[in-house]
Design a protein around this motif. Structure first.
Motif, PDB file in Angstrom:
ATOM      1  N   ALA A  33     -23.431  23.826  54.586  1.00 46.01           N
ATOM      2  CA  ALA A  33     -23.503  22.390  54.853  1.00 46.01           C
ATOM      3  C   ALA A  33     -24.131  21.647  53.683  1.00 46.01           C
ATOM      4  CB  ALA A  33     -24.312  22.140  56.123  1.00 46.01           C
ATOM      5  N   LEU A  34     -23.437  20.637  53.190  1.00 46.57           N
ATOM      6  CA  LEU A  34     -23.970  19.847  52.085  1.00 46.57           C
ATOM      7  C   LEU A  34     -25.275  19.166  52.487  1.00 46.57           C
ATOM      8  CD1 LEU A  34     -23.738  18.701  49.234  1.00 46.57           C
ATOM      9  CD2 LEU A  34     -22.272  16.886  50.160  1.00 46.57           C
ATOM     10  N   THR A  35     -25.357  18.663  53.713  1.00 43.74           N
ATOM     11  CA  THR A  35     -26.579  17.982  54.132  1.00 43.74           C
ATOM     12  C   THR A  35     -27.787  18.929  54.092  1.00 43.74           C
ATOM     13  OG1 THR A  35     -25.867  18.376  56.424  1.00 43.74           O
ATOM     14  CG2 THR A  35     -25.537  16.161  55.523  1.00 43.74           C
ATOM     15  N   ARG A  36     -27.565  20.185  54.389  1.00 43.30           N
ATOM     16  CA  ARG A  36     -28.678  21.151  54.320  1.00 43.30           C
ATOM     17  C   ARG A  36     -29.130  21.335  52.885  1.00 43.30           C
ATOM     18  NH1 ARG A  36     -28.918  26.510  53.414  1.00 43.30           N
ATOM     19  NH2 ARG A  36     -26.674  26.806  53.623  1.00 43.30           N
ATOM     20  N   HIS A  37     -28.196  21.415  51.951  1.00 43.45           N
ATOM     21  CA  HIS A  37     -28.568  21.547  50.544  1.00 43.45           C
ATOM     22  C   HIS A  37     -29.290  20.290  50.054  1.00 43.45           C
ATOM     23  CE1 HIS A  37     -26.474  25.295  50.281  1.00 43.45           C
ATOM     24  NE2 HIS A  37     -25.277  24.762  50.460  1.00 43.45           N
ATOM     25  N   LEU A  38     -28.805  19.126  50.474  1.00 42.37           N
ATOM     26  CA  LEU A  38     -29.436  17.879  50.045  1.00 42.37           C
ATOM     27  C   LEU A  38     -30.854  17.751  50.571  1.00 42.37           C
ATOM     28  CD1 LEU A  38     -26.492  15.333  50.549  1.00 42.37           C
ATOM     29  CD2 LEU A  38     -27.297  16.310  48.387  1.00 42.37           C
ATOM     30  N   SER A  39     -31.112  18.334  51.745  1.00 40.08           N
ATOM     31  CA  SER A  39     -32.438  18.199  52.346  1.00 40.08           C
ATOM     32  C   SER A  39     -33.532  18.856  51.507  1.00 40.08           C
ATOM     33  CB  SER A  39     -32.440  18.786  53.762  1.00 40.08           C
ATOM     34  OG  SER A  39     -32.251  20.193  53.726  1.00 40.08           O
ATOM     35  N   ALA A  40     -33.144  19.730  50.577  1.00 39.19           N
ATOM     36  CA  ALA A  40     -34.137  20.324  49.674  1.00 39.19           C
ATOM     37  C   ALA A  40     -34.652  19.298  48.666  1.00 39.19           C
ATOM     38  CB  ALA A  40     -33.524  21.510  48.930  1.00 39.19           C
ATOM     39  N   LEU A  41     -33.946  18.168  48.551  1.00 34.03           N
ATOM     40  CA  LEU A  41     -34.324  17.133  47.585  1.00 34.03           C
ATOM     41  C   LEU A  41     -35.036  15.948  48.234  1.00 34.03           C
ATOM     42  CD1 LEU A  41     -30.983  17.089  45.554  1.00 34.03           C
ATOM     43  CD2 LEU A  41     -33.089  18.308  44.981  1.00 34.03           C
ATOM     44  N   GLY A  42     -35.094  15.915  49.564  1.00 29.76           N
ATOM     45  CA  GLY A  42     -35.736  14.796  50.249  1.00 29.76           C
ATOM     46  C   GLY A  42     -35.205  14.635  51.662  1.00 29.76           C
ATOM     47  N   VAL A  44     -32.817  13.440  54.367  1.00 33.04           N
ATOM     48  CA  VAL A  44     -31.392  13.100  54.392  1.00 33.04           C
ATOM     49  C   VAL A  44     -31.075  12.254  55.620  1.00 33.04           C
ATOM     50  CG1 VAL A  44     -29.046  14.026  54.522  1.00 33.04           C
ATOM     51  CG2 VAL A  44     -30.772  15.178  53.129  1.00 33.04           C
ATOM     52  N   SER A  45     -30.293  11.210  55.414  1.00 34.61           N
ATOM     53  CA  SER A  45     -29.799  10.400  56.528  1.00 34.61           C
ATOM     54  C   SER A  45     -28.331  10.072  56.284  1.00 34.61           C
ATOM     55  CB  SER A  45     -30.619   9.113  56.691  1.00 34.61           C
ATOM     56  OG  SER A  45     -30.621   8.351  55.495  1.00 34.61           O
ATOM     57  N   LEU A  79     -24.111   9.531  52.471  1.00 31.81           N
ATOM     58  CA  LEU A  79     -25.274  10.385  52.641  1.00 31.81           C
ATOM     59  C   LEU A  79     -26.377   9.870  51.726  1.00 31.81           C
ATOM     60  CD1 LEU A  79     -23.600  13.933  52.643  1.00 31.81           C
ATOM     61  CD2 LEU A  79     -24.011  12.396  54.571  1.00 31.81           C
ATOM     62  N   LEU A  80     -27.567   9.756  52.281  1.00 29.34           N
ATOM     63  CA  LEU A  80     -28.699   9.212  51.535  1.00 29.34           C
ATOM     64  C   LEU A  80     -29.835  10.229  51.476  1.00 29.34           C
ATOM     65  CD1 LEU A  80     -27.623   6.863  53.808  1.00 29.34           C
ATOM     66  CD2 LEU A  80     -28.878   5.435  52.190  1.00 29.34           C
ATOM     67  N   ILE A  81     -30.563  10.233  50.375  1.00 29.98           N
ATOM     68  CA  ILE A  81     -31.797  11.001  50.251  1.00 29.98           C
ATOM     69  C   ILE A  81     -32.918   9.991  50.080  1.00 29.98           C
ATOM     70  CG2 ILE A  81     -33.111  12.686  48.918  1.00 29.98           C
ATOM     71  CD1 ILE A  81     -30.517  13.914  47.998  1.00 29.98           C
ATOM     72  N   ASP A  82     -33.872  10.006  51.001  1.00 30.36           N
ATOM     73  CA  ASP A  82     -34.982   9.040  50.970  1.00 30.36           C
ATOM     74  C   ASP A  82     -34.452   7.622  50.836  1.00 30.36           C
ATOM     75  OD1 ASP A  82     -36.740  11.213  51.142  1.00 30.36           O
ATOM     76  OD2 ASP A  82     -36.883  11.394  48.969  1.00 30.36           O
ATOM     77  N   GLU A  84     -31.791   6.513  49.517  1.00 28.23           N
ATOM     78  CA  GLU A  84     -30.996   6.239  48.319  1.00 28.23           C
ATOM     79  C   GLU A  84     -29.616   6.885  48.471  1.00 28.23           C
ATOM     80  OE1 GLU A  84     -31.558   6.468  43.528  1.00 28.23           O
ATOM     81  OE2 GLU A  84     -32.057   8.280  44.641  1.00 28.23           O
ATOM     82  N   PRO A  85     -28.517   6.107  48.412  1.00 26.80           N
ATOM     83  CA  PRO A  85     -27.172   6.697  48.520  1.00 26.80           C
ATOM     84  C   PRO A  85     -26.904   7.691  47.394  1.00 26.80           C
ATOM     85  CG  PRO A  85     -27.091   4.314  48.819  1.00 26.80           C
ATOM     86  CD  PRO A  85     -28.465   4.640  48.310  1.00 26.80           C
ATOM     87  N   VAL A  86     -26.420   8.881  47.764  1.00 23.04           N
ATOM     88  CA  VAL A  86     -26.143   9.902  46.751  1.00 23.04           C
ATOM     89  C   VAL A  86     -24.737  10.502  46.871  1.00 23.04           C
ATOM     90  CG1 VAL A  86     -28.559  10.536  46.337  1.00 23.04           C
ATOM     91  CG2 VAL A  86     -27.274  11.673  48.175  1.00 23.04           C
ATOM     92  N   VAL A  87     -24.130  10.428  48.045  1.00 18.64           N
ATOM     93  CA  VAL A  87     -22.798  11.009  48.265  1.00 18.64           C
ATOM     94  C   VAL A  87     -22.008  10.079  49.174  1.00 18.64           C
ATOM     95  CG1 VAL A  87     -21.504  12.931  49.305  1.00 18.64           C
ATOM     96  CG2 VAL A  87     -23.596  13.407  48.011  1.00 18.64           C
ATOM     97  N   VAL A  88     -20.723   9.899  48.859  1.00 16.79           N
ATOM     98  CA  VAL A  88     -19.813   9.212  49.778  1.00 16.79           C
ATOM     99  C   VAL A  88     -18.814  10.250  50.273  1.00 16.79           C
ATOM    100  CG1 VAL A  88     -20.054   6.858  48.921  1.00 16.79           C
ATOM    101  CG2 VAL A  88     -18.463   8.398  47.788  1.00 16.79           C
ATOM    102  N   ALA A  89     -18.513  10.219  51.585  1.00 18.42           N
ATOM    103  CA  ALA A  89     -17.668  11.254  52.168  1.00 18.42           C
ATOM    104  C   ALA A  89     -16.604  10.653  53.068  1.00 18.42           C
ATOM    105  CB  ALA A  89     -18.521  12.252  52.959  1.00 18.42           C
ATOM    106  N   HIS A  90     -15.462  11.320  53.107  1.00 18.23           N
ATOM    107  CA  HIS A  90     -14.301  10.859  53.874  1.00 18.23           C
ATOM    108  C   HIS A  90     -13.750  12.060  54.624  1.00 18.23           C
ATOM    109  CE1 HIS A  90     -10.631   8.590  54.748  1.00 18.23           C
ATOM    110  NE2 HIS A  90      -9.895   9.540  54.188  1.00 18.23           N
ATOM    111  N   SER A  91     -13.650  11.956  55.949  1.00 17.06           N
ATOM    112  CA  SER A  91     -13.143  13.054  56.774  1.00 17.06           C
ATOM    113  C   SER A  91     -11.956  12.562  57.586  1.00 17.06           C
ATOM    114  CB  SER A  91     -14.243  13.551  57.722  1.00 17.06           C
ATOM    115  OG  SER A  91     -15.405  13.915  56.997  1.00 17.06           O
ATOM    116  N   VAL A  92     -10.875  13.342  57.603  1.00 19.81           N
ATOM    117  CA  VAL A  92      -9.680  12.948  58.355  1.00 19.81           C
ATOM    118  C   VAL A  92      -9.100  14.134  59.118  1.00 19.81           C
ATOM    119  CG1 VAL A  92      -8.984  11.026  56.872  1.00 19.81           C
ATOM    120  CG2 VAL A  92      -8.186  13.322  56.339  1.00 19.81           C
TER     121      VAL A  92
END
Length: 198
Positions: A33-42, A44-45, A79-82, A84-92
């Motif tokens: 999960a990308l969100t799990r990896h991002l959580s190591a940096l701050g 995530v929301s 997806l934001l870290i603290d 701050e927007p860091v990733v934009v995602a599109h799911s279909v």
């Protein structure tokens, strides 16, 4: 399992471009999960930008093996870290599956899609592929308008590095594309204290 989907399409590559830094290659190919990896940096929301019905474009149709302009249920998030927007995602996923096999996707609200994908043993993931996205791509527009990354705004023709994969549950495909904003790479560089080429 053999996938009948062409997740790579014409522009997406299983092996990142050789000229990319080690950091780029690492994040473009990380499983889980990308969100799990991002959580190591701050902290995530998730900010939901849009949830809607839309026709699939030719690239998406090839990726998940459906006829051209098949009605899709789409979810766009930042997806934001603290904060701050860091990733934009599109799911279909095809609209019919959003009302059956993937119906929980419609009820996520601000929870990450990972809550559906990584706690269900029946979900299988294709390989990850990556590509630079130009200004015509939907996620490039999201980066400019919704995430308001200043570097993308100042250089609208700059490409965004993105990755995608297909998740399959009981034969129903869900295509997830994640584009990293320039802010993410700057934040990662500052956090790790490495040069731009590492």
């Amino acid at each position: 399992m053999t996938f009948r989907f062409d997740v790579g399409g014409r522009r997406w590559q299983a092996v990142p471009a050789p000229a990319l830094s080690r950091r780029h290659k690492d994040w473009l190919t990380r499983g889980g999960a990308l969100t799990r990896h991002l959580s190591a940096l701050g902290r995530v929301s998730v900010r939901v930008v849009a949830e809607r019905v839309m026709p699939a474009d030719a690239d998406q149709c090839r990726a998940i093996g459906v006829p051209l302009r098949t009605p899709m249920w789409a979810r766009d998030v930042i997806l934001l870290i603290d904060d701050e927007p860091v990733v934009v995602a599109h799911s279909v996923t095809p609209l019919t599956y959003s009302r059956s096999i993937w119906q929980a996707m419609r009820r996520l609200r601000t929870r990450p899609l990972a809550d559906l994908l990584y706690h269900d043993p029946t979900v299988i993931r294709s390989m990850l592929v990556s590509s630079p996205l130009g200004p015509r791509h939907l996620l490039h527009g999201r980066a400019r308008r919704d995430a308001r990354d200043p570097l993308v705004g100042a250089t609208p023709h700059a490409r965004l590095w993105a990755r995608r994969s297909v998740f399959v549950r009981h034969g129903a495909p869900l295509l997830v594309t994640e584009a990293f904003l320039p802010r993410f790479w700057r934040r990662l560089q500052a956090a790790q204290g490495v040069s731009a080429h590492d």
